[in-house]
Design a protein around this motif. Structure first.
Motif, PDB file in Angstrom:
ATOM      1  N   PRO A 118     -24.797 -21.335 -69.650  1.00 52.99           N
ATOM      2  CA  PRO A 118     -24.828 -22.255 -70.789  1.00 52.99           C
ATOM      3  C   PRO A 118     -23.455 -22.430 -71.431  1.00 52.99           C
ATOM      4  CG  PRO A 118     -25.660 -20.108 -71.438  1.00 52.99           C
ATOM      5  CD  PRO A 118     -25.410 -20.024 -69.965  1.00 52.99           C
ATOM      6  N   ALA A 119     -23.323 -23.521 -72.177  1.00 55.12           N
ATOM      7  CA  ALA A 119     -22.113 -23.734 -72.961  1.00 55.12           C
ATOM      8  C   ALA A 119     -22.031 -22.710 -74.087  1.00 55.12           C
ATOM      9  CB  ALA A 119     -22.106 -25.151 -73.538  1.00 55.12           C
ATOM     10  N   VAL A 120     -20.812 -22.455 -74.547  1.00 58.61           N
ATOM     11  CA  VAL A 120     -20.603 -21.439 -75.580  1.00 58.61           C
ATOM     12  C   VAL A 120     -19.863 -22.035 -76.767  1.00 58.61           C
ATOM     13  CG1 VAL A 120     -20.593 -19.526 -73.949  1.00 58.61           C
ATOM     14  CG2 VAL A 120     -18.440 -20.656 -74.506  1.00 58.61           C
ATOM     15  N   LYS A 121     -20.103 -21.414 -77.908  1.00 55.25           N
ATOM     16  CA  LYS A 121     -19.392 -21.730 -79.140  1.00 55.25           C
ATOM     17  C   LYS A 121     -18.296 -20.686 -79.296  1.00 55.25           C
ATOM     18  CE  LYS A 121     -21.976 -22.897 -82.542  1.00 55.25           C
ATOM     19  NZ  LYS A 121     -22.937 -22.850 -83.687  1.00 55.25           N
ATOM     20  N   THR A 122     -17.073 -21.132 -79.588  1.00 49.94           N
ATOM     21  CA  THR A 122     -15.924 -20.225 -79.572  1.00 49.94           C
ATOM     22  C   THR A 122     -15.164 -20.286 -80.892  1.00 49.94           C
ATOM     23  OG1 THR A 122     -15.673 -20.532 -77.173  1.00 49.94           O
ATOM     24  CG2 THR A 122     -13.778 -19.666 -78.368  1.00 49.94           C
ATOM     25  N   TYR A 123     -14.672 -19.117 -81.341  1.00 51.30           N
ATOM     26  CA  TYR A 123     -13.840 -19.012 -82.540  1.00 51.30           C
ATOM     27  C   TYR A 123     -12.584 -18.228 -82.167  1.00 51.30           C
ATOM     28  CZ  TYR A 123     -18.281 -20.157 -84.802  1.00 51.30           C
ATOM     29  OH  TYR A 123     -19.464 -20.760 -85.164  1.00 51.30           O
ATOM     30  N   LEU A 124     -11.415 -18.749 -82.579  1.00 53.49           N
ATOM     31  CA  LEU A 124     -10.145 -18.126 -82.215  1.00 53.49           C
ATOM     32  C   LEU A 124      -9.219 -18.045 -83.420  1.00 53.49           C
ATOM     33  CD1 LEU A 124      -9.440 -20.147 -78.938  1.00 53.49           C
ATOM     34  CD2 LEU A 124     -10.182 -17.762 -79.014  1.00 53.49           C
ATOM     35  N   PHE A 125      -8.473 -16.935 -83.474  1.00 55.32           N
ATOM     36  CA  PHE A 125      -7.378 -16.800 -84.425  1.00 55.32           C
ATOM     37  C   PHE A 125      -6.097 -16.720 -83.621  1.00 55.32           C
ATOM     38  CE2 PHE A 125      -4.297 -13.884 -86.395  1.00 55.32           C
ATOM     39  CZ  PHE A 125      -3.957 -14.641 -87.507  1.00 55.32           C
ATOM     40  N   GLY A 126      -5.094 -17.524 -83.993  1.00 57.41           N
ATOM     41  CA  GLY A 126      -3.860 -17.555 -83.235  1.00 57.41           C
ATOM     42  C   GLY A 126      -2.629 -17.353 -84.092  1.00 57.41           C
ATOM     43  N   ILE A 127      -1.603 -16.821 -83.447  1.00 54.81           N
ATOM     44  CA  ILE A 127      -0.301 -16.685 -84.095  1.00 54.81           C
ATOM     45  C   ILE A 127       0.765 -17.044 -83.072  1.00 54.81           C
ATOM     46  CG2 ILE A 127      -0.254 -14.201 -83.573  1.00 54.81           C
ATOM     47  CD1 ILE A 127       1.503 -13.882 -86.104  1.00 54.81           C
ATOM     48  N   SER A 133      -0.177 -15.579 -79.377  1.00 59.51           N
ATOM     49  CA  SER A 133      -1.368 -14.789 -79.071  1.00 59.51           C
ATOM     50  C   SER A 133      -2.564 -15.424 -79.755  1.00 59.51           C
ATOM     51  CB  SER A 133      -1.203 -13.348 -79.558  1.00 59.51           C
ATOM     52  OG  SER A 133      -2.414 -12.631 -79.398  1.00 59.51           O
ATOM     53  N   ARG A 134      -3.699 -15.377 -79.064  1.00 57.63           N
ATOM     54  CA  ARG A 134      -4.959 -15.809 -79.662  1.00 57.63           C
ATOM     55  C   ARG A 134      -6.044 -14.808 -79.297  1.00 57.63           C
ATOM     56  NH1 ARG A 134      -5.902 -22.030 -78.242  1.00 57.63           N
ATOM     57  NH2 ARG A 134      -5.060 -21.352 -76.234  1.00 57.63           N
ATOM     58  N   ILE A 135      -6.791 -14.429 -80.278  1.00 58.43           N
ATOM     59  CA  ILE A 135      -7.925 -13.537 -80.048  1.00 58.43           C
ATOM     60  C   ILE A 135      -9.149 -14.160 -80.717  1.00 58.43           C
ATOM     61  CG2 ILE A 135      -6.571 -11.425 -79.828  1.00 58.43           C
ATOM     62  CD1 ILE A 135      -7.285 -10.795 -82.738  1.00 58.43           C
ATOM     63  N   GLY A 136     -10.300 -13.864 -80.165  1.00 59.98           N
ATOM     64  CA  GLY A 136     -11.494 -14.443 -80.741  1.00 59.98           C
ATOM     65  C   GLY A 136     -12.734 -14.029 -79.991  1.00 59.98           C
ATOM     66  N   PHE A 137     -13.775 -14.811 -80.147  1.00 62.66           N
ATOM     67  CA  PHE A 137     -15.041 -14.493 -79.507  1.00 62.66           C
ATOM     68  C   PHE A 137     -15.820 -15.772 -79.271  1.00 62.66           C
ATOM     69  CE2 PHE A 137     -15.789 -14.424 -84.060  1.00 62.66           C
ATOM     70  CZ  PHE A 137     -16.996 -15.092 -84.210  1.00 62.66           C
ATOM     71  N   SER A 138     -16.814 -15.683 -78.400  1.00 65.21           N
ATOM     72  CA  SER A 138     -17.699 -16.809 -78.151  1.00 65.21           C
ATOM     73  C   SER A 138     -19.127 -16.311 -78.032  1.00 65.21           C
ATOM     74  CB  SER A 138     -17.287 -17.573 -76.887  1.00 65.21           C
ATOM     75  OG  SER A 138     -17.392 -16.752 -75.740  1.00 65.21           O
ATOM     76  N   GLU A 139     -20.055 -17.212 -78.225  1.00 67.28           N
ATOM     77  CA  GLU A 139     -21.475 -16.887 -78.113  1.00 67.28           C
ATOM     78  C   GLU A 139     -22.211 -18.108 -77.599  1.00 67.28           C
ATOM     79  OE1 GLU A 139     -22.276 -15.743 -82.104  1.00 67.28           O
ATOM     80  OE2 GLU A 139     -22.275 -17.790 -82.883  1.00 67.28           O
ATOM     81  N   LYS A 140     -23.354 -17.857 -77.003  1.00 66.53           N
ATOM     82  CA  LYS A 140     -24.147 -18.955 -76.471  1.00 66.53           C
ATOM     83  C   LYS A 140     -24.520 -19.922 -77.597  1.00 66.53           C
ATOM     84  CE  LYS A 140     -28.709 -19.954 -74.524  1.00 66.53           C
ATOM     85  NZ  LYS A 140     -29.168 -20.617 -75.760  1.00 66.53           N
ATOM     86  N   ILE A 141     -24.428 -21.207 -77.312  1.00 67.74           N
ATOM     87  CA  ILE A 141     -24.914 -22.195 -78.258  1.00 67.74           C
ATOM     88  C   ILE A 141     -26.413 -22.003 -78.434  1.00 67.74           C
ATOM     89  CG2 ILE A 141     -25.330 -24.668 -78.557  1.00 67.74           C
ATOM     90  CD1 ILE A 141     -22.676 -25.185 -77.222  1.00 67.74           C
TER      91      ILE A 141
END
Length: 910
Positions: free
Chosen positions: A897-906, A150-158
């Protein structure tokens, strides 16, 4: 040297390969967000492979160019490579890329990229732009292994790069100055109005955009015995995107694969995948319905809501947030892909294999204007709905007879092929208007039928070929191939292609006696190849004169629809040469490849206007001129530290490219493509064609323009446009580099991608610096840096020049002032993980391993470009629709636009 390379029809050990093939492991692409499609995850992973995301929209595909410009056809996907999945040939069009991207990257085992003629010529008419061969995960002997991840996270516009927008105080001050200069459209501000406006100051990007939520869940099981192996997986992915009021992307995936060899002669297998995706669309063109234009255009002193709670249409005259709610557009796509094969050993060394693979893709698109919405009141139609349904079906049957024999130091591998492909596509669309209630919005509820459209398409190909490999003592390897295709899409006089062929050789010096015992040089192989490949990714009716039906009063009519068929239309052909080397030092702790190639493309297909003998202007597809790509590819990797507990690896690949249009067509040495690009003999394809700015007249602040003959003038004239040599959207240098570290259970991976030498026309900068737009739109902060005093030069032209163009046209003009270098380096991916193995967890606990990870995507970008430099689609519906001119990276104009993404995975393995 024992590494197995999959070419689609065959599997070969690495030391038998005489062609330019790059293999990318599935693990190397496993860290990306689930809504980053597999083709995008390949970016920067292989030398010679230039990949650009179509845009930043979750689930969007990419533009792929293997070894330069594939052809000069200006449609999306025209330059796609051929996609092959577990031996099943999917196709080389955008539909095929959709099927490829429908497979969850967690199911990837590895990807082979076939780049030269020796590798791709075996696919004949489909391999001109290279081949991407995906091998999905197979089962393994032993007890079942279950994996949950599983991976959860978020992204936002660069964040905006190299520019910022005005706030309320800056914009009001700018408007006051424009009014004082007498610029039309600007109005006076009173102190009371200024005070009220400043109190409303806000950032529209924060109102229209949001931080997206990303979820991904996968479950897989792999197992088997010596006689049979299986794998099964299920997945769910969701990325609601960065735009308010819509859910951008969801998908459900499933895949199974089974292989069995019940005896020494027979083996068979099957694989099947299903993908169901749902996406909500936004308008992606240069108009008021585009949220990415709105977030820049809306003034910061304009409120989101009116005093009565309704959405404020702003000076742009359209409330984008209301439209995102009440003008919904949805695409639902269902893709089944399946593949079965049976292989039988007839005699010792002689094997027959038959394979049947295909896909079915149903696409349903619904677009609504709800009754009572703001757009509905403008159109006055009491609501509307458009329902579109499309079914695509393609299957391929491949039959091969393979003879493999070894005689002492001599071995031969001879493969014969017969192949048949069929593709069908049907489409129907219905539009209804006038609903009796705001709560009714289905097509069945519309009281006014407005439009019905539909069509069917079909093409077939038939192919046969032979492929030979000769190997002497694993030192000297020769390969040859020949293949011929028939395709119903070509003119009736050229349905049968010319034979596509290849010859290649390799000298594996590593196995020579004088190098066998070398303590330094552990791998050295020289390769050379030459051959031809074809291109068949063309429209279905370019060979036919098409007629359309209509009405004249109450009478049915038929008339030519503008496509004047060409019965002599023939195949584009690419002749390729490749000269390469593979090397390794210190037991391959340092290794790499070097390739130089020349691709000469002749008889490329060009869509040209043609005046028919019957009268009237029509268009026709013809075989025109020649295009040449040349390049140098280098790949290197090194294990800087390699011990039992600690491994540190660095890697890099780069490609240097040159492009030249040798010939266009007889009687035509140049042509304008779109509005700002040109094809000219002897130049880079799609070089920019613009009026050149000569800067600012320091005495009066007027912009100076170069005339076509090199003189200067202060009067803008579009006829002074010239080709800008050496500046095109095509990169001269691209690649990637990265590093990997592992210490016991801890691992770190970082990857960068880069491009250089490519240019993009920045329409966004032109719009946001143009004082003529400031009457209704917000502006960039540096728009206030215009000429005010004699002697100034490094500024924008004075706004109150009303004589810079015939007819008194005011504002900044389309010149090379806004043609910008789009070179960049991007930190594409960083992943940090820790794995708890069985020793750490404990033998009694029913878990083999647990891995925790943190991942960042698109974390930093270095560029001189004012905005996001990774531009592919400039403005979706204005550049990729039917009949639109698409040139990858030609201009930037408010796409997703391109996005910046952060993910936490297990990940847990049982």
């Amino acid at each position: 040297m024992d590494e197995v390379v999959v070419t689609g029809y065959q599997k070969k050990s690495k030391d038998e390969v005489t062609s330019a093939i790059t293999v990318v492991s599935g693990k190397a692409m496993s860290n990306f967000s689930s809504s980053t499609m597999g083709t995008n995850a390949l970016q920067g992973k292989a030398a010679g492979v230039n990949i650009s995301a179509l845009n930043g929209k979750p689930g969007s595909g990419s533009i792929i160019n293997i070894r330069g410009l594939g052809n000069i056809t200006t449609t999306v996907g025209a330059a796609n490579p051929l996609f092959v999945i577990d031996g099943f040939i999917v196709g080389n069009d955008q539909r095929a890329q959709d099927v490829f991207n429908s497979i969850n990257p967690s199911d990837y085992e590895n990807i082979s990229i076939l780049k030269d003629a020796a590798a791709a010529a075996i696919y004949g008419s489909q391999g001109a732009n290279g081949v991407i061969v995906l091998t999905t995960k197979s089962g393994k002997s032993g007890k079942p292994v279950i994996t949950l991840s599983s991976r959860i996270g978020f992204s936002e516009k660069i964040k905006d790069i190299n520019f910022q927008m005005m706030n309320s105080a800056e914009k009001i001050d700018y408007e006051k100055k424009m009014y004082a200069l007498g610029i039309g459209g600007y109005t006076a501000w009173t102190d009371q109005n200024v005070s009220a406006a400043l109190a409303l100051d806000h950032n529209w990007q924060k109102d229209i955009l949001r931080t997206s939520a990303i979820e991904s869940y996968q479950v897989g099981i792999r197992g088997g015995s010596e006689k049979s192996k299986y794998t099964f997986s299920l997945g769910y992915d969701s990325d609601n995107g960065i735009v308010e009021n819509i859910h951008a992307y969801k998908r459900y995936t499933g895949r199974m694969k089974y292989e069995a060899n019940p005896n020494d002669r027979l083996s068979f297998g099957a694989s099947m995948g299903v993908n169901y995706s749902m996406s909500q669309e936004i308008r992606d063109r240069n108009n008021v319905q585009n949220p990415f234009r709105a977030m820049y255009s809306y003034n910061p002193y304009e409120p989101v809501y009116n005093s009565n709670g309704s959405y404020n249409p702003t000076k742009q005259g359209f409330p984008i947030l209301e439209a995102l709610k009440n003008n919904p557009e949805n695409i639902n796509s269902l893709i089944f892909d399946g593949n079965i094969f049976a292989q039988y050993k007839i005699l010792d060394g002689l094997t027959f294999k038959s394979q049947l693979g295909g896909y079915f893709n149903n696409i349903r698109r619904t677009s609504k204007v709800l009754r009572g919405s703001y757009l509905d009141t403008v159109l006055g139609i009491n609501g509307s709905v458009v329902e579109q349904n499309q079914n695509r079906f393609r299957y391929t049957n491949s039959n091969t007879l393979n003879y493999v024999k070894t005689f002492g130091n001599h071995s031969i591998d001879l493969l014969g092929l017969v192949e048949y492909t069929e593709f069908k596509n049907d489409y129907i669309s219905g539009t209804g208007r006038n609903f009796s209630s705001p709560s009714l919005s289905e097509l069945d509820n519309a009281s006014t039928p407005f439009e019905v459209k539909g069509f069917d398409e079909l093409y077939r190909t038939f192919s046969y070929g032979a492929f030979l490999t000769y190997d002497f003592a694993k030192k000297y390897i020769l390969t040859a191939s020949i293949r011929q295709d028939k395709d119903s899409r070509f003119g009736k006089n050229n349905v049968l292609s010319e034979p596509f062929w290849s010859l290649s050789a390799a000298w594996n010096l590593t196995n020579e006696d004088f190098l066998k015992d070398s303590n330094v040089l552990s791998l050295f192989k020289l390769r050379a190849s030459i051959g031809t490949r074809g291109y068949n990714n063309i429209g279905l009716n370019l060979n036919n004169i098409l007629m359309s039906g209509g009405t004249y009063g109450s009478f049915p009519t038929v008339f030519p629809n503008g496509n004047y068929g060409n019965a002599d239309l023939k195949w584009e052909v690419t002749k390729s040469q490749n000269y390469g080397a593979e090397f390794g030092f210190l037991k391959n702790r340092v290794k790499g490849t070097l390739d130089y190639f020349i691709d000469q493309k002749k008889d490329f297909i060009l869509f040209v206007p043609n005046l028919s003998s019957e009268g009237g202007a029509y268009s026709q597809s013809i075989n025109a001129g020649d295009l040449k790509n040349k390049g140098l590819e280098v790949s290197l990797s090194a294990d800087i530290i390699k011990s039992h507990d600690f491994v540190w690896t660095v890697r890099a690949n780069t490609s240097l490219m040159s492009y030249k249009l040798n010939k266009l067509r007889n009687g035509e040495a140049e042509r304008i493509v779109g509005s700002i690009n040109m094809l000219r003999e002897g130049e880079e394809p799609f070089s920019f064609y613009l009026v050149r700015s000569a800067g600012i007249n320091p005495n009066n602040g007027n912009e100076i323009y170069y005339t076509k003959d090199g003189g200067t003038t202060e009067i803008y004239n579009a006829n002074d446009a010239v080709l800008i040599q050496g500046k095109s959207p095509l990169p001269k240098l691209f690649g990637g580099f990265g590093t990997s570290l592992s210490y016991k259970g801890l691992d770190l991976q970082a990857d960068f991608t880069y491009k250089s030498g490519n240019y993009t026309y920045n329409y966004i900068a032109l719009n946001m610096l143009n004082y003529a737009n400031g009457t209704t739109s917000n502006m960039r902060a540096d728009a206030a840096n215009y000429w005010t005093t004699p002697g100034q030069t490094d500024v924008l032209p004075r706004p109150n020049n009303t004589t810079n163009a015939p007819g008194g046209i005011t504002g900044l003009q389309t010149t090379d002032r806004f043609l910008q270098d789009a070179s960049y380096i991007r930190l594409r991916n960083v992943s940090l993980g820790y794995t708890f193995d069985k020793k750490t967890i404990g033998e009694s606990f029913p878990v083999n391993k647990i891995r925790l990870s943190l991942t960042g995507q698109n974390l930093a970008t270095w560029t001189k470009f004012q905005g996001d430099p990774e531009v592919s689609i400039g403005s979706g519906e204005s550049q990729t629709g039917a009949g639109q001119t698409f040139i990858n990276g030609a201009y930037a104009l408010y796409s997703y636009p391109a996005v910046k993404t952060y993910l936490f995975g297990i990940e847990v393995e049982f």
